[in-house]
Structures are given as C-alpha cells and as structure tokens.
Design an enzyme around this catalytic site. Sequence first.
Site, PDB file in Angstrom:
ATOM      1  N   HIS A 274       0.169   2.924  -7.998  1.00 20.46           N
ATOM      2  CA  HIS A 274      -0.745   4.085  -7.876  1.00 20.46           C
ATOM      3  C   HIS A 274      -2.012   3.927  -8.725  1.00 20.46           C
ATOM      4  O   HIS A 274      -2.601   4.926  -9.152  1.00 20.46           O
ATOM      5  CB  HIS A 274      -0.047   5.387  -8.298  1.00 20.46           C
ATOM      6  CG  HIS A 274       1.108   5.790  -7.426  1.00 20.46           C
ATOM      7  ND1 HIS A 274       1.116   5.633  -6.064  1.00 20.46           N
ATOM      8  CD2 HIS A 274       2.310   6.343  -7.745  1.00 20.46           C
ATOM      9  CE1 HIS A 274       2.261   6.081  -5.577  1.00 20.46           C
ATOM     10  NE2 HIS A 274       3.007   6.510  -6.570  1.00 20.46           N
TER      11      HIS A 274
ATOM     12  N   LEU B   7       0.869  -1.166   0.000  1.00 20.28           N
ATOM     13  CA  LEU B   7       0.000   0.000   0.000  1.00 20.28           C
ATOM     14  C   LEU B   7       0.909   1.219   0.000  1.00 20.28           C
ATOM     15  O   LEU B   7       1.934   1.232   0.693  1.00 20.28           O
ATOM     16  CB  LEU B   7      -0.893   0.023   1.249  1.00 20.28           C
ATOM     17  CG  LEU B   7      -1.980  -1.049   1.359  1.00 20.28           C
ATOM     18  CD1 LEU B   7      -2.721  -0.901   2.688  1.00 20.28           C
ATOM     19  CD2 LEU B   7      -2.961  -0.949   0.198  1.00 20.28           C
ATOM     20  N   ASP B   8       0.543   2.252  -0.765  1.00 16.34           N
ATOM     21  CA  ASP B   8       1.340   3.483  -0.770  1.00 16.34           C
ATOM     22  C   ASP B   8       1.488   4.014   0.650  1.00 16.34           C
ATOM     23  O   ASP B   8       0.652   3.747   1.514  1.00 16.34           O
ATOM     24  CB  ASP B   8       0.662   4.550  -1.637  1.00 16.34           C
ATOM     25  CG  ASP B   8       0.646   4.170  -3.110  1.00 16.34           C
ATOM     26  OD1 ASP B   8       1.434   3.299  -3.515  1.00 16.34           O
ATOM     27  OD2 ASP B   8      -0.171   4.750  -3.856  1.00 16.34           O
ATOM     28  N   ILE B   9       2.511   4.805   0.860  1.00 21.26           N
ATOM     29  CA  ILE B   9       2.788   5.332   2.197  1.00 21.26           C
ATOM     30  C   ILE B   9       1.603   6.126   2.756  1.00 21.26           C
ATOM     31  O   ILE B   9       1.334   6.109   3.962  1.00 21.26           O
ATOM     32  CB  ILE B   9       4.085   6.192   2.203  1.00 21.26           C
ATOM     33  CG1 ILE B   9       4.487   6.555   3.646  1.00 21.26           C
ATOM     34  CG2 ILE B   9       3.927   7.428   1.313  1.00 21.26           C
ATOM     35  CD1 ILE B   9       5.859   7.167   3.765  1.00 21.26           C
TER      36      ILE B   9
END
Length: 242
Positions: free
Chosen positions: A189, A102-104
């Site tokens: 993304h 998961l993105d930050i």
Amino acid sequence: MRLDKFLVDCGVGSRTEVKQLLKQKKIAVNGKKETAGKLQIDPGKDRVTFMGEDLVHETFVYYLLNKPAGVISATEDDHHQTVLDLLDETARHKEVFPVGRLDIDTHGLLLLTNNGKLAHAMLSPKKHVSKIYRAQVAGIMDEADVARFEAGIALKDFTTLPARLQILEVNEANASSYVEIEIAEGKFHQVKRMVAACGKEVADLERISMGPLTLDPSLKLGEWRRLQPSELASLEVFGVPL
C-alpha cells in the site's frame, strides 16, 4: 518432449483440442502427418507444423495485462477472480504468475510470466526498479507535498526512498487532485500510505509503467497481449536469460 505437450506449449490449443487436431491429421513432423500425441520430438531439431505453419517452442512467455479493479494479483483464490483467470489456456499451462502485485482496487499495468529469474530481478530491492502511477486524490496536493515525496516520507514502519510527485491537475471546486507518482520500491500500500501521510486520500490508482514497460493505451481494462519483441529486448537490462 511429447508432441502433444509441445503443441500445447506453442498455444495451438488445450490438451483436448490438440488431441482432436492430431486425429484430424493437421499436425506434421518433418513433413510427415502425425496422429500420436505421445510421439517424442526434439524441439530444437524437429520441424513441427500446424496446417503448414511452422511452430516454435517457447520456454518462457510474457503477458502484458491491463488489470481491472476487483481482480486480485494471484494465480488462484477461492473468493475473487484472479489475473490468471483473464488470460488464455497457454498462460495456465505455462504456469505464469504476476511479477509483483497490484492491490485489488488498483488497476493498470501488470506483467505475468513463468520466468522466475526475471521476476526476481525486477522485484529485487537492490535494483530499485521504477514504477509510475497516476492517482486521483481527494484533497489538494501542493508543492510542500512534492518536497516531502522528494525527501522520503517517514511511515510507521519504514522511511520511503525519495520519490517523484508531479501534480497534473488541481480541481479547487471539488478539492481534488490528479497526480503522477514515481517510486523506486513497492511496499504494501505504499503509494496510498505516502499520500495519506500528506493528509490526503487516494480515490483511484492506476499503474502506467514498471521498469522499461509501459501500459499499452490500446488495451482496455481486463485485456492483455504478449510482449512485443522491442519490449522483450528492453528487459535484457536485467541480465537474465529471456
């Protein structure tokens, strides 16, 4: 297997803590108290107890984490807190890793395990494992966007598979939307890029499910728990040893 390694694997404690427990004669093998960590045992045959409670050796472990924003989906990093930092000593000893990422700035469901075959199966493009997100969006999403998601969106480097967009709430006053998005792939993304292709921007993103696993509403951000037997059973669909 050495007795002390067996005890650490079972989550009794760290290597240092296990050494103390052995000294305190709180560990027994086949009914006999043992103090030597180097003792060789057979996990499949020998009965090991801690203060009278039977211990069962685990080859694979599975953690369900509600990942907070600001934490990266990695096992180590020089600049940021990682998801592994949020787990217990057993997870580190077992060398678990996140299944996907998961993105930050994205929060929500993340599975961590040391079962490489399961991770490979869940991430395989051939499996088309469903992932569901809830997103707060800057901008009004409409039925035209629903249709674009359903048809697949042409991005700069690839065209997405058909995806489901459900509009949950629209706030005309502040020109925002709250939506649910289901995708069958998980490229870099991707959700943010799909929304951006519709002329809007993701302000907040949460993953609420991956395959058969769903986010436990009782888990606060940063909290985790081991998978329950029913959740583990649901992963049998991937056809790998658990």
